[in-house]
Write a protein that holds these residues in place. Structure first.
Motif, PDB file in Angstrom:
ATOM      1  N   VAL A 152       0.835  -1.199   0.000  1.00 44.92           N
ATOM      2  CA  VAL A 152       0.000   0.000   0.000  1.00 44.92           C
ATOM      3  C   VAL A 152       0.873   1.253   0.000  1.00 44.92           C
ATOM      4  O   VAL A 152       0.615   2.212  -0.724  1.00 44.92           O
ATOM      5  N   PHE A 153       1.936   1.233   0.794  1.00 44.50           N
ATOM      6  CA  PHE A 153       2.855   2.381   0.832  1.00 44.50           C
ATOM      7  C   PHE A 153       3.460   2.635  -0.552  1.00 44.50           C
ATOM      8  O   PHE A 153       3.490   3.763  -1.033  1.00 44.50           O
ATOM      9  N   ILE A 154       3.925   1.590  -1.194  1.00 46.01           N
ATOM     10  CA  ILE A 154       4.543   1.731  -2.527  1.00 46.01           C
ATOM     11  C   ILE A 154       3.508   2.202  -3.546  1.00 46.01           C
ATOM     12  O   ILE A 154       3.771   3.107  -4.336  1.00 46.01           O
ATOM     13  N   ALA A 155       2.316   1.593  -3.512  1.00 48.61           N
ATOM     14  CA  ALA A 155       1.284   1.947  -4.487  1.00 48.61           C
ATOM     15  C   ALA A 155       0.871   3.417  -4.360  1.00 48.61           C
ATOM     16  O   ALA A 155       0.738   4.113  -5.373  1.00 48.61           O
ATOM     17  N   ILE A 156       0.694   3.888  -3.141  1.00 50.03           N
ATOM     18  CA  ILE A 156       0.218   5.266  -2.945  1.00 50.03           C
ATOM     19  C   ILE A 156       1.374   6.255  -2.912  1.00 50.03           C
ATOM     20  O   ILE A 156       1.345   7.284  -3.589  1.00 50.03           O
ATOM     21  N   GLY A 157       2.407   5.943  -2.140  1.00 44.16           N
ATOM     22  CA  GLY A 157       3.493   6.896  -1.941  1.00 44.16           C
ATOM     23  C   GLY A 157       4.475   6.983  -3.092  1.00 44.16           C
ATOM     24  O   GLY A 157       4.963   8.067  -3.414  1.00 44.16           O
ATOM     25  N   VAL A 158       4.759   5.865  -3.738  1.00 46.41           N
ATOM     26  CA  VAL A 158       5.767   5.856  -4.803  1.00 46.41           C
ATOM     27  C   VAL A 158       5.119   5.903  -6.188  1.00 46.41           C
ATOM     28  O   VAL A 158       5.461   6.737  -7.020  1.00 46.41           O
ATOM     29  N   LEU A 159       4.172   5.009  -6.426  1.00 44.35           N
ATOM     30  CA  LEU A 159       3.559   4.916  -7.747  1.00 44.35           C
ATOM     31  C   LEU A 159       2.428   5.920  -7.954  1.00 44.35           C
ATOM     32  O   LEU A 159       1.932   6.054  -9.077  1.00 44.35           O
ATOM     33  N   GLN A 160       1.982   6.578  -6.876  1.00 47.88           N
ATOM     34  CA  GLN A 160       0.932   7.597  -6.943  1.00 47.88           C
ATOM     35  C   GLN A 160      -0.394   7.045  -7.476  1.00 47.88           C
ATOM     36  O   GLN A 160      -1.122   7.736  -8.185  1.00 47.88           O
ATOM     37  N   TRP A 161      -0.714   5.797  -7.150  1.00 46.93           N
ATOM     38  CA  TRP A 161      -1.990   5.226  -7.544  1.00 46.93           C
ATOM     39  C   TRP A 161      -3.090   5.872  -6.712  1.00 46.93           C
ATOM     40  O   TRP A 161      -2.846   6.350  -5.609  1.00 46.93           O
ATOM     41  N   PRO A 162      -4.322   5.851  -7.182  1.00 43.94           N
ATOM     42  CA  PRO A 162      -5.427   6.474  -6.439  1.00 43.94           C
ATOM     43  C   PRO A 162      -5.629   5.798  -5.071  1.00 43.94           C
ATOM     44  O   PRO A 162      -5.670   4.566  -4.972  1.00 43.94           O
ATOM     45  N   LEU A 163      -5.762   6.622  -4.060  1.00 45.31           N
ATOM     46  CA  LEU A 163      -5.902   6.143  -2.677  1.00 45.31           C
ATOM     47  C   LEU A 163      -7.107   5.228  -2.505  1.00 45.31           C
ATOM     48  O   LEU A 163      -6.985   4.136  -1.936  1.00 45.31           O
ATOM     49  N   VAL A 164      -8.256   5.649  -2.977  1.00 45.48           N
ATOM     50  CA  VAL A 164      -9.488   4.889  -2.747  1.00 45.48           C
ATOM     51  C   VAL A 164      -9.387   3.487  -3.325  1.00 45.48           C
ATOM     52  O   VAL A 164      -9.681   2.498  -2.644  1.00 45.48           O
ATOM     53  N   TRP A 165      -8.954   3.383  -4.588  1.00 45.35           N
ATOM     54  CA  TRP A 165      -8.884   2.070  -5.219  1.00 45.35           C
ATOM     55  C   TRP A 165      -7.805   1.192  -4.595  1.00 45.35           C
ATOM     56  O   TRP A 165      -7.990  -0.017  -4.422  1.00 45.35           O
ATOM     57  N   THR A 166      -6.685   1.791  -4.249  1.00 46.41           N
ATOM     58  CA  THR A 166      -5.601   1.020  -3.634  1.00 46.41           C
ATOM     59  C   THR A 166      -6.040   0.446  -2.292  1.00 46.41           C
ATOM     60  O   THR A 166      -5.857  -0.751  -2.022  1.00 46.41           O
ATOM     61  N   GLY A 171      -7.596  -3.740   1.046  1.00 47.87           N
ATOM     62  CA  GLY A 171      -8.447  -4.106   2.182  1.00 47.87           C
ATOM     63  C   GLY A 171      -9.235  -5.370   1.925  1.00 47.87           C
ATOM     64  O   GLY A 171      -9.245  -6.294   2.750  1.00 47.87           O
ATOM     65  N   VAL A 172      -9.900  -5.437   0.785  1.00 47.56           N
ATOM     66  CA  VAL A 172     -10.695  -6.621   0.449  1.00 47.56           C
ATOM     67  C   VAL A 172      -9.794  -7.848   0.335  1.00 47.56           C
ATOM     68  O   VAL A 172     -10.114  -8.923   0.854  1.00 47.56           O
ATOM     69  N   THR A 173      -8.660  -7.685  -0.321  1.00 48.57           N
ATOM     70  CA  THR A 173      -7.732  -8.810  -0.493  1.00 48.57           C
ATOM     71  C   THR A 173      -7.201  -9.297   0.852  1.00 48.57           C
ATOM     72  O   THR A 173      -7.193 -10.504   1.129  1.00 48.57           O
ATOM     73  N   SER A 174      -6.772  -8.386   1.715  1.00 48.62           N
ATOM     74  CA  SER A 174      -6.194  -8.814   2.990  1.00 48.62           C
ATOM     75  C   SER A 174      -7.245  -9.444   3.901  1.00 48.62           C
ATOM     76  O   SER A 174      -6.962 -10.425   4.590  1.00 48.62           O
ATOM     77  N   VAL A 175      -8.474  -8.909   3.885  1.00 53.91           N
ATOM     78  CA  VAL A 175      -9.539  -9.511   4.698  1.00 53.91           C
ATOM     79  C   VAL A 175      -9.860 -10.909   4.165  1.00 53.91           C
ATOM     80  O   VAL A 175      -9.996 -11.863   4.943  1.00 53.91           O
TER      81      VAL A 175
END
Length: 182
Positions: A152-166, A171-175
């Motif tokens: 999540v850190f890499i996706a949002i902080g480094v790759l700048q992917w959208p927060l909501v979708w990430t 969340g769904v995957t980890s649950v």
């Protein structure tokens, strides 16, 4: 003699506590104030209860601080505590925000105003960091949660992917994986 639990607060006490916190806090980091007030100083709940409530508050739609105030109020004093806590954190602060906005628009041309705002922002970052470190100390040191956190850190902080979708996908995957493992 073991420590006895602290007596539960009244709705009025909760309103006054949340009013004080709301009026004396600036720019974020309120969960850190809540932790100090309700867990460390007053011992009205355990750190584990608080962190569980924080997780629920962050997962629900809406403002995390309002959700947390409602959760704490309800946990400590039922529906009247939830209402009092919500009103305490929102209403007095809203009046002050309007007053401050009016004042800031009048003094926004001065460099001292910008320096003061930068200092307040730095303090808010420090409070948020303190809360994050407190929560991180309690996270079980297992490979899967650490991998999800890093992804999540890499996706949002480094790759700048959208927060909501990430967050939604992670969340769904980890649950799902956690439920499958148990």
């Amino acid at each position: 003699m073991p420590d006895q639990p602290a007596p539960r607060p009244s709705a009025t006490q909760l309103f006054l506590i949340f009013t004080r916190i709301g009026l004396t806090s600036f720019g974020g980091g309120l969960s850190g104030w809540f932790l100090r007030e309700f867990v460390q100083d007053r011992k009205w709940m355990t750190e584990e209860e608080f962190l569980n409530g924080l997780a629920v508050s962050q997962a629900l739609p809406g403002v995390n601080v309002s959700n947390m105030a409602i959760w704490i109020g309800y946990r400590l004093c039922g529906a009247s505590g939830a209402a009092a806590s919500f009103l305490g954190i929102i209403v007095p602060s809203a009046f002050v925000v309007v007053l401050i906005a009016t004042l800031l628009s009048a003094i926004s041309g001065f460099s001292l105003t910008h320096a003061a705002m930068n200092g307040a922002a730095a303090a808010a970052v420090g409070l948020s960091l303190t809360m994050g470190l407190t929560a991180a100390r309690r996270v079980p040191r297992r490979a899967f949660p650490l991998m999800v956190m890093a992804a999540v850190f890499i996706a949002i902080g480094v790759l700048q992917w959208p927060l909501v979708w990430t967050v939604l996908v992670a969340g769904v995957t980890s649950v799902a994986i956690s439920l499958w493992k148990s």
